[in-house]
Scaffold this active site. Sequence first.
Site, PDB file in Angstrom:
ATOM      1  N   ASP A  44     -48.593  21.111  58.064  1.00  0.00           N
ATOM      2  CA  ASP A  44     -49.851  21.839  58.220  1.00  0.00           C
ATOM      3  C   ASP A  44     -50.802  20.970  59.020  1.00  0.00           C
ATOM      4  OD1 ASP A  44     -51.021  24.484  56.720  1.00  0.00           O
ATOM      5  OD2 ASP A  44     -52.633  23.098  57.244  1.00  0.00           O
ATOM      6  N   TYR A 158     -52.991  38.118  70.341  1.00  0.00           N
ATOM      7  CA  TYR A 158     -52.138  37.882  69.173  1.00  0.00           C
ATOM      8  C   TYR A 158     -50.899  38.768  69.240  1.00  0.00           C
ATOM      9  CZ  TYR A 158     -50.756  37.943  64.214  1.00  0.00           C
ATOM     10  OH  TYR A 158     -50.060  37.862  63.038  1.00  0.00           O
ATOM     11  N   LYS A 162     -46.986  37.554  69.429  1.00  0.00           N
ATOM     12  CA  LYS A 162     -46.032  37.944  68.385  1.00  0.00           C
ATOM     13  C   LYS A 162     -44.904  38.804  68.946  1.00  0.00           C
ATOM     14  CE  LYS A 162     -47.682  35.808  64.809  1.00  0.00           C
ATOM     15  NZ  LYS A 162     -46.881  34.763  64.135  1.00  0.00           N
TER      16      LYS A 162
END
Length: 277
Positions: A44, A158, A162
Amino acid sequence: MVRDRLPLSSGPHWLITGAGRGIGEALAREVRRHIPSVRLSLVDRELESVQRLASELGGAAALACDLADIASLPSLLNEARVASGPIDALVNNAGVMWVGAADGFGAERTEALIDIDLIAPIRLAQLALPEMRSRGSGSIVNVASLAGVTPLRGCSIYAAAKAGIAHYSETLRAEMLPHGINVLTIYPGPVRTQLERDARRGLKASWASRAAPVGEPSELARLIRLGVERRAARVVYPRSYELAWRFPRLAGWITARFSPPPDSNARALWVGQREMP
């Protein structure tokens, strides 16, 4: 940063990006619960979140990485291998989402989103594949989105990223199956995470958004684990969105007309791994 060097004779090694919260955290818990011997590399941008999770779960390494820094990815995988051995399952889960009008995207936001959501997963897969091919086994999981299948207003960049990772993932599966490597593509609709809640703040409230089914991270995590174990091709979740994946033209017609538009009164939102000005 690596938390501990783990014994290399133990179970399979899963590397999960975006493991500090949401789907990534739920998947780490799911895998630990059902594969007690698993070695986990939890990645992360915010190290503290994965350090806490690694400490709680045990047998886990916490690694910090900003996936927008593509040049740092070889070092990330090397750290994971040093800590936990060869990677058996790579889960490309981390992602960001910019919600706003299409003509409001600047170059910096656009490039960072594409780097994190598309380029980084591809590069990590490229780095993991040679050792998987050499031993004839391995799994790669790519978290795409139904936004990459059907048009969702307010999410143009986005959706492009994707759609790209989804098609890459499906094509990679066909190429890697003869080499013993399974590639699993995940198509989430709305899932109850902070990313999903923040994204809704950038869209106008509508009957369509209120009526849309929302899934749970724990259930999606279970389906991902089962998909890896069963060498499945893809997971669409919540299940009610399977029609959207099977009939994208019909779903596209519906979402183009009824998905909520960006809220011009709300601040444009950059949601996910990092905040941008």
